[in-house]
Design an enzyme around this catalytic site. Structure first.
Site, PDB file in Angstrom:
ATOM      1  N   ASP A 150     -47.444-112.479   9.891  1.00  0.00           N
ATOM      2  CA  ASP A 150     -48.647-113.154  10.398  1.00  0.00           C
ATOM      3  C   ASP A 150     -49.833-112.763   9.533  1.00  0.00           C
ATOM      4  O   ASP A 150     -49.768-111.776   8.783  1.00  0.00           O
ATOM      5  CB  ASP A 150     -48.911-112.804  11.869  1.00  0.00           C
ATOM      6  CG  ASP A 150     -49.203-111.320  12.082  1.00  0.00           C
ATOM      7  OD1 ASP A 150     -48.515-110.486  11.463  1.00  0.00           O
ATOM      8  OD2 ASP A 150     -50.124-110.988  12.855  1.00  0.00           O
ATOM      9  N   ASP A 178     -47.806-102.164   3.572  1.00  0.00           N
ATOM     10  CA  ASP A 178     -48.794-102.987   4.273  1.00  0.00           C
ATOM     11  C   ASP A 178     -50.185-102.354   4.187  1.00  0.00           C
ATOM     12  O   ASP A 178     -50.960-102.426   5.128  1.00  0.00           O
ATOM     13  CB  ASP A 178     -48.367-103.165   5.742  1.00  0.00           C
ATOM     14  CG  ASP A 178     -49.336-104.035   6.514  1.00  0.00           C
ATOM     15  OD1 ASP A 178     -50.029-104.854   5.889  1.00  0.00           O
ATOM     16  OD2 ASP A 178     -49.404-103.883   7.750  1.00  0.00           O
ATOM     17  N   GLU A 207     -48.681-108.475  14.022  1.00  0.00           N
ATOM     18  CA  GLU A 207     -49.337-107.223  13.625  1.00  0.00           C
ATOM     19  C   GLU A 207     -50.847-107.340  13.670  1.00  0.00           C
ATOM     20  O   GLU A 207     -51.544-106.414  14.094  1.00  0.00           O
ATOM     21  CB  GLU A 207     -48.888-106.817  12.209  1.00  0.00           C
ATOM     22  CG  GLU A 207     -49.204-105.355  11.873  1.00  0.00           C
ATOM     23  CD  GLU A 207     -50.580-105.131  11.245  1.00  0.00           C
ATOM     24  OE1 GLU A 207     -50.984-103.985  11.089  1.00  0.00           O
ATOM     25  OE2 GLU A 207     -51.251-106.136  10.898  1.00  0.00           O
ATOM     26  N   GLU A 208     -51.354-108.489  13.249  1.00  0.00           N
ATOM     27  CA  GLU A 208     -52.811-108.644  13.216  1.00  0.00           C
ATOM     28  C   GLU A 208     -53.386-108.837  14.612  1.00  0.00           C
ATOM     29  O   GLU A 208     -54.602-108.937  14.780  1.00  0.00           O
ATOM     30  CB  GLU A 208     -53.207-109.837  12.332  1.00  0.00           C
ATOM     31  CG  GLU A 208     -52.774-109.727  10.875  1.00  0.00           C
ATOM     32  CD  GLU A 208     -53.517-108.643  10.082  1.00  0.00           C
ATOM     33  OE1 GLU A 208     -54.233-107.829  10.678  1.00  0.00           O
ATOM     34  OE2 GLU A 208     -53.348-108.623   8.848  1.00  0.00           O
ATOM     35  N   HIS A 244     -79.127-126.389  30.052  1.00  0.00           N
ATOM     36  CA  HIS A 244     -80.201-126.841  29.171  1.00  0.00           C
ATOM     37  C   HIS A 244     -81.288-125.753  29.171  1.00  0.00           C
ATOM     38  O   HIS A 244     -81.808-125.394  30.239  1.00  0.00           O
ATOM     39  CB  HIS A 244     -80.745-128.161  29.749  1.00  0.00           C
ATOM     40  CG  HIS A 244     -81.746-128.864  28.900  1.00  0.00           C
ATOM     41  ND1 HIS A 244     -82.871-128.251  28.373  1.00  0.00           N
ATOM     42  CD2 HIS A 244     -81.798-130.165  28.484  1.00  0.00           C
ATOM     43  CE1 HIS A 244     -83.564-129.133  27.683  1.00  0.00           C
ATOM     44  NE2 HIS A 244     -82.935-130.312  27.731  1.00  0.00           N
ATOM     45  N   ASP A 279     -51.867-109.056   2.213  1.00  0.00           N
ATOM     46  CA  ASP A 279     -51.705-108.541   3.588  1.00  0.00           C
ATOM     47  C   ASP A 279     -51.082-109.607   4.451  1.00  0.00           C
ATOM     48  O   ASP A 279     -51.778-110.393   5.055  1.00  0.00           O
ATOM     49  CB  ASP A 279     -53.085-108.129   4.115  1.00  0.00           C
ATOM     50  CG  ASP A 279     -53.025-107.564   5.517  1.00  0.00           C
ATOM     51  OD1 ASP A 279     -51.927-107.223   5.981  1.00  0.00           O
ATOM     52  OD2 ASP A 279     -54.089-107.470   6.162  1.00  0.00           O
ATOM     53  N   SER A 315     -55.259 -99.844  10.218  1.00  0.00           N
ATOM     54  CA  SER A 315     -54.283 -99.429  11.231  1.00  0.00           C
ATOM     55  C   SER A 315     -53.008-100.248  11.100  1.00  0.00           C
ATOM     56  O   SER A 315     -53.070-101.450  10.815  1.00  0.00           O
ATOM     57  CB  SER A 315     -54.865 -99.665  12.627  1.00  0.00           C
ATOM     58  OG  SER A 315     -56.196 -99.190  12.684  1.00  0.00           O
ATOM     59  N   HIS A 366     -45.240-107.513   8.027  1.00  0.00           N
ATOM     60  CA  HIS A 366     -45.609-108.566   8.987  1.00  0.00           C
ATOM     61  C   HIS A 366     -45.865-109.889   8.273  1.00  0.00           C
ATOM     62  O   HIS A 366     -46.411-109.917   7.165  1.00  0.00           O
ATOM     63  CB  HIS A 366     -46.798-108.152   9.862  1.00  0.00           C
ATOM     64  CG  HIS A 366     -48.079-107.914   9.137  1.00  0.00           C
ATOM     65  ND1 HIS A 366     -49.027-108.891   8.965  1.00  0.00           N
ATOM     66  CD2 HIS A 366     -48.592-106.801   8.556  1.00  0.00           C
ATOM     67  CE1 HIS A 366     -50.068-108.392   8.322  1.00  0.00           C
ATOM     68  NE2 HIS A 366     -49.828-107.118   8.045  1.00  0.00           N
TER      69      HIS A 366
HETATM   70  C1  LIG Z   1     -53.609-102.165   7.289  1.00  0.00           C
HETATM   71  C2  LIG Z   1     -52.972-103.448   7.791  1.00  0.00           C
HETATM   72  N1  LIG Z   1     -52.629-104.270   6.697  1.00  0.00           N
HETATM   73  C3  LIG Z   1     -53.910-104.168   8.716  1.00  0.00           C
HETATM   74  O1  LIG Z   1     -54.649-105.016   8.263  1.00  0.00           O
HETATM   75  N2  LIG Z   1     -53.884-103.849  10.002  1.00  0.00           N
HETATM   76  C4  LIG Z   1     -54.771-104.401  10.990  1.00  0.00           C
HETATM   77  C5  LIG Z   1     -54.124-104.200  12.332  1.00  0.00           C
HETATM   78  C6  LIG Z   1     -54.865-104.780  13.474  1.00  0.00           C
HETATM   79  C7  LIG Z   1     -55.004-104.209  14.674  1.00  0.00           C
HETATM   80  N3  LIG Z   1     -55.711-105.062  15.428  1.00  0.00           N
HETATM   81  C8  LIG Z   1     -55.969-106.099  14.717  1.00  0.00           C
HETATM   82  N4  LIG Z   1     -55.440-105.933  13.515  1.00  0.00           N
HETATM   83  C9  LIG Z   1     -56.120-103.714  10.924  1.00  0.00           C
HETATM   84  O2  LIG Z   1     -56.199-102.560  10.492  1.00  0.00           O
HETATM   85  O3  LIG Z   1     -57.121-104.358  11.306  1.00  0.00           O
HETATM   86 ZN   LIG Z   2     -51.237-105.899   7.207  1.00  0.00          ZN
HETATM   87 ZN   LIG Z   3     -54.238-107.046   8.135  1.00  0.00          ZN
END
Ligand SMILES: C[C@H](N)C(=O)N[C@@H](Cc1c[nH]cn1)C(=O)O
Ligand SMILES: [Zn+2]
Ligand SMILES: [Zn+2]
Length: 482
Positions: A110, A204, A175-176, A237, A141, A426, A108
């Protein structure tokens, strides 16, 4: 860990070429890191898209064919801009020889958000070399590994060496943020662009520690939730209205506090019963893995570990669920002393899932928990909880031909057999590849456990980056013969 001083003769020229190209490889990563492709920040979406174009140009220069930036439509709610386009998937192909195996490489482009004021020592979007370490958001990452695949191709090209397999790239920009749209694309292309793929390889994740390479055969899943608490029509307020209206922040903080204990115990009823029992055979797998609490303390830069033994730590990272509270949208957080009552706040938390927790069932349990806890508060405000995205856990067989090839490659480069690990993080799309393409998936990490992914001062060691390119290359050669 020092690289193998005597790599197999068959890789002598390839590894020497990779060493020679080191400055070019660092420069390519520098260009990638310089684009702030934060998928979670709507205002930076053009930068995410710009990174896809950057990759397309690099792939073109390397001789890829059938390069496509595949559009995925608009981002589904919740999103502020209803017309926000998802970033494209970068597809390309190197070789289409029916006599060769075909490897799909996924990564990924991003990244997680990063601001200098979060505590970075250097500008997060300027790859900065300090000694033998490269600092920058995405260096580990996952821009480092994605660029690592391109570097491996360049080394082959410059040597006039044919790639031993057909290579298909699938690089995504969400992905993130839940890999939105990619599931459908994979299903749709399983018998089209991805037809004939024999193996999927994902780089990854990270080594467990800082010295020993690993291959990874499991991931936790993730369900990401948002609790929305609404009260007054606008911010108020606190001098004029404090004490005479119900405050959304007070309710939200109370709700968040019901979710999890300081010792990590999740308070949502019905989750524990779904966790697969630990068998003696699985328990024994942890015995040979190199890890101790000091590795954890080193990675967190603290003494905040909840467990002391290797087994407890690894099992709670890999095979038990966890619940993390991430933040509150709409709340005052800057320096200073603003006396506001926020009218609408959103609390964000996620649950890492493990075999055999079902995402649907979990969401039901989370909703029941929040509804029942909110009812106890007797508040006139409204509270709702929503699933923002989910991705399944994944566990595979670490002894198939891909793992064998990757183990040989690791030995060739690092002179040591890798540990077989699972990962607490994940990669939601892993299971989709496995199911839709009916292939095995290998996780072949390049970075170290202390790289600070998602954190401040994210880095990749130059040796991991460069030896990583060698590992990816050698892996393709071993797998071609498997
Ligand atoms: C393991 C991978 N490099 C990673 O950072 N994945 C993220 C995927 C994710 C899912 N929701 C937000 N990010 C993670 O594990 O947080
Ligand atoms: Zn990643
Ligand atoms: Zn990540």
């Amino acid at each position: 860990m020092a690289p193998n001083p005597n790599p197999p003769q068959e890789f002598a020229a390839l590894f020497a070429k990779i060493d020679e190209l080191k400055p070019k490889f660092i420069e390519r990563l520098q260009e990638a890191v310089a684009i702030p492709s934060v998928s979670g920040d709507e205002s930076l979406r053009p930068e995410v898209v710009r990174t896809a174009h950057f990759l397309k140009e690099e792939l073109e220069k390397l001789g890829a064919k059938d390069i496509e930036l595949r559009e995925l439509g608009t981002q589904p709610p919740p999103v502020a801009n209803k017309d926000l386009q998802l970033p494209p998937i970068v597809l390309s192909r190197f070789g289409n020889d029916p006599n060769k195996k075909t490897v799909l490489v996924y990564g990924h482009y991003d990244v997680q958000p990063a601001l200098k004021e979060d505590g970075w020592s250097t500008d997060p979007f300027t790859l900065t070399q300090v000694g033998d370490v490269l600092y920058g958001r995405g260096s580990s990452d996952d821009k480092g590994p994605v660029i690592g695949w391109l570097n491996a191709i360049q080394a082959h090209n410059e040597l006039g060496l044919e790639l031993p397999v057909n290579l298909v790239t699938c690089f995504e920009g969400m992905e993130e943020s839940g890999s939105l749209g990619l599931d459908q694309l994979i299903a749709q292309e399983a018998q089209a662009y991805f037809k004939g793929v024999d193996a999927v390889t994902i780089s990854d994740n990270y080594w467990l520690g800082t010295t020993k390479p690993v291959l990874t055969y499991g991931l936790r899943g993730v369900n990401y939730y948002e609790i929305s608490v609404k009260g007054p029509a606008a911010d108020l307020h606190s001098g004029l209205f404090g004490g005479i209206v119900a405050e959304p922040m007070t309710d939200l903080v109370k709700l968040l506090a019901t979710l999890v204990e300081t010792n990590g115990k999740i308070n949502i009823k019905g989750i524990e019963e779904q966790i697969a029992p630990l068998t003696a055979a699985e328990d024994a797998l942890y015995d040979d893995i190199e890890f101790d609490v000091e590795v954890l303390n080193q990675a967190t830069g603290s003494q905040t570990a909840l467990y002391k033994t290797k087994k407890e730590i690894l099992q709670h990272r890999w095979r038990y669920p966890s619940l993390s509270v991430h933040g509150i949208e709409g709340a005052f957080y800057e320096a200073g002393a603003k006396t506001v009552i926020p009218a609408h706040v959103k609390g964000k938390f996620s649950i890492r899932t493990v075999p055999n927790i079902s995402s649907e069932k979990l969401t039901l349990l989370v909703k029941q928990h929040i509804d029942s806890e909110f009812a106890k508060l007797g508040s006139p405000n409204t509270a709702t909880v929503e699933l923002i995205h989910d991705g399944d856990y994944w566990v595979s067989d670490p002894h198939n031909s891909q793992f064998t090839a990757a183990s040989l490659a690791t030995e060739a480069v690092w002179g040591i057999k890798p540990d077989l690990t699972r990962e607490g993080g994940s990669i939601p799309i892993t299971l989709t590849f496995e199911k839709e393409l009916k292939t095995d998936v290998l996780l072949l990490p390049l970075g170290r456990g202390d790289d600070g992914a998602h954190s401040t001062n994210e880095k990749i060691d130059v040796s991991n980056y460069i030896e990583g390119v060698k590992t990816l290359s050698a892996y393709l050669h071993y797998y071609s013969k498997a």
